[in-house]
Design an enzyme around this catalytic site. Structure first.
Site, PDB file in Angstrom:
ATOM      1  CG  HIS A 194      -1.990   1.029   1.181  1.00  0.00           C
ATOM      2  ND1 HIS A 194      -3.253   0.838   1.715  1.00  0.00           N
ATOM      3  CD2 HIS A 194      -2.004   2.292   0.681  1.00  0.00           C
ATOM      4  CE1 HIS A 194      -3.973   1.933   1.549  1.00  0.00           C
ATOM      5  NE2 HIS A 194      -3.228   2.839   0.937  1.00  0.00           N
TER       6      HIS A 194
ATOM      7  CD  GLU B  83      -4.393  -3.035   0.614  1.00  0.00           C
ATOM      8  OE1 GLU B  83      -4.999  -4.079   0.921  1.00  0.00           O
ATOM      9  OE2 GLU B  83      -3.912  -2.245   1.455  1.00  0.00           O
TER      10      GLU B  83
ATOM     11  CG  HIS C 293      -7.960  -2.442   8.942  1.00  0.00           C
ATOM     12  ND1 HIS C 293      -7.092  -1.629   8.291  1.00  0.00           N
ATOM     13  CD2 HIS C 293      -8.026  -1.961  10.204  1.00  0.00           C
ATOM     14  CE1 HIS C 293      -6.658  -0.671   9.080  1.00  0.00           C
ATOM     15  NE2 HIS C 293      -7.205  -0.862  10.267  1.00  0.00           N
TER      16      HIS C 293
END
Length: 244
Positions: free
Chosen positions: A43, A70, A191
């Site tokens: 990410h 991401e 997450h």
């Protein structure tokens, strides 16, 4: 079996803390693959405080499993990176500038037209697209209207409430998973999933195909070692809680 994609952002954070190349991000990613991970997630953020854009290009050259990038597609630099690298999957996340970590999904109703355009741009280049969403049926249904291939359910709420009652904590995700199935969408999640809460989630949410786990997995690796930790996460994904 649900696939495990290891997010290696925290490895980059540790490397950047002292400069140099220790730990070696590329070697760690390859070791994750060798130890059984079915994908690698990064990410990159605009300030490159952990994953650097050059890391993404280097990873693309050597990875043999699924590469998932991401990020926020409102950043043109991110869009250009993804279109140049062409990973297997791009996960679009509505992060704000300087945000510590992802903390909400897209409002796929409000931003439907914009997301439709972005999804189309990535899919045109053969990149599978996943939209990061909260476990809300209307957000999943509106996501399907954009043409996205998958949605990724934001699982912080599940993790936060797991010990207060795992069935209740998982209930919105079960409904979101069913909505994704009805809409013909693939389903990812991520997450705050960890060794305590992952097994029940993976066994309960219908249609779940992939989880992306970074922070908890890297923390566990400090105690158990990286290879052992990845194997433990894979066992959680394969286990049936009704047999425990």
């Amino acid at each position: 079996m649900v696939r495990l994609s290891v997010n290696i952002n925290k490895i980059a954070t540790l490397r950047n803390a002292r400069g140099g190349n220790n730990p070696d991000l590329i070697k760690t990613a390859l070791d994750c693959e060798r130890f059984g991970a079915q994908g690698i997630t990064v990410h990159p953020r605009p300030d490159e405080r952990h994953i650097r854009y050059e890391d993404v290009y280097r990873l693309k050259e050597v990875l043999t499993t699924e590469f998932n990038i991401e990020g926020n597609c409102t950043e043109q630099k991110f869009v250009d990176l993804v279109l140049a690298v062409k990973p297997a999957q791009v996960t679009l996340v509505p992060d704000a500038q300087g945000q510590l970590t992802s903390n909400h999904g897209w409002n796929t109703i409000e931003h439907n037209r914009y997301l439709t355009d972005m999804v189309g741009a990535f899919k045109k280049e053969g990149i599978r697209v996943s939209l990061f969403v909260d476990p809300l049926i209307d957000m999943v249904e509106a996501a399907a209207e954009t043409g996205t291939d998958r949605v990724e359910l934001y699982t912080e709420a599940y993790a936060s409430h797991y010990h207060q009652g795992f069935e209740l904590a998982a209930a919105p995700y079960v409904q979101a998973g069913l909505a994704a199935q009805r809409a013909g969408l693939g389903l990812n999640a991520g997450h705050d999933l960890d060794l305590e809460n992952l097994q029940y989630f993976a066994a309960s949410v219908p249609g779940l195909q992939e989880v992306s786990i970074g922070h908890a997995l890297i923390c566990d690796a400090l105690y158990y070692g990286l290879e052992n930790t990845i194997q433990q996460y894979l066992r959680q994904l394969a286990a049936n809680p009704n047999q425990q």
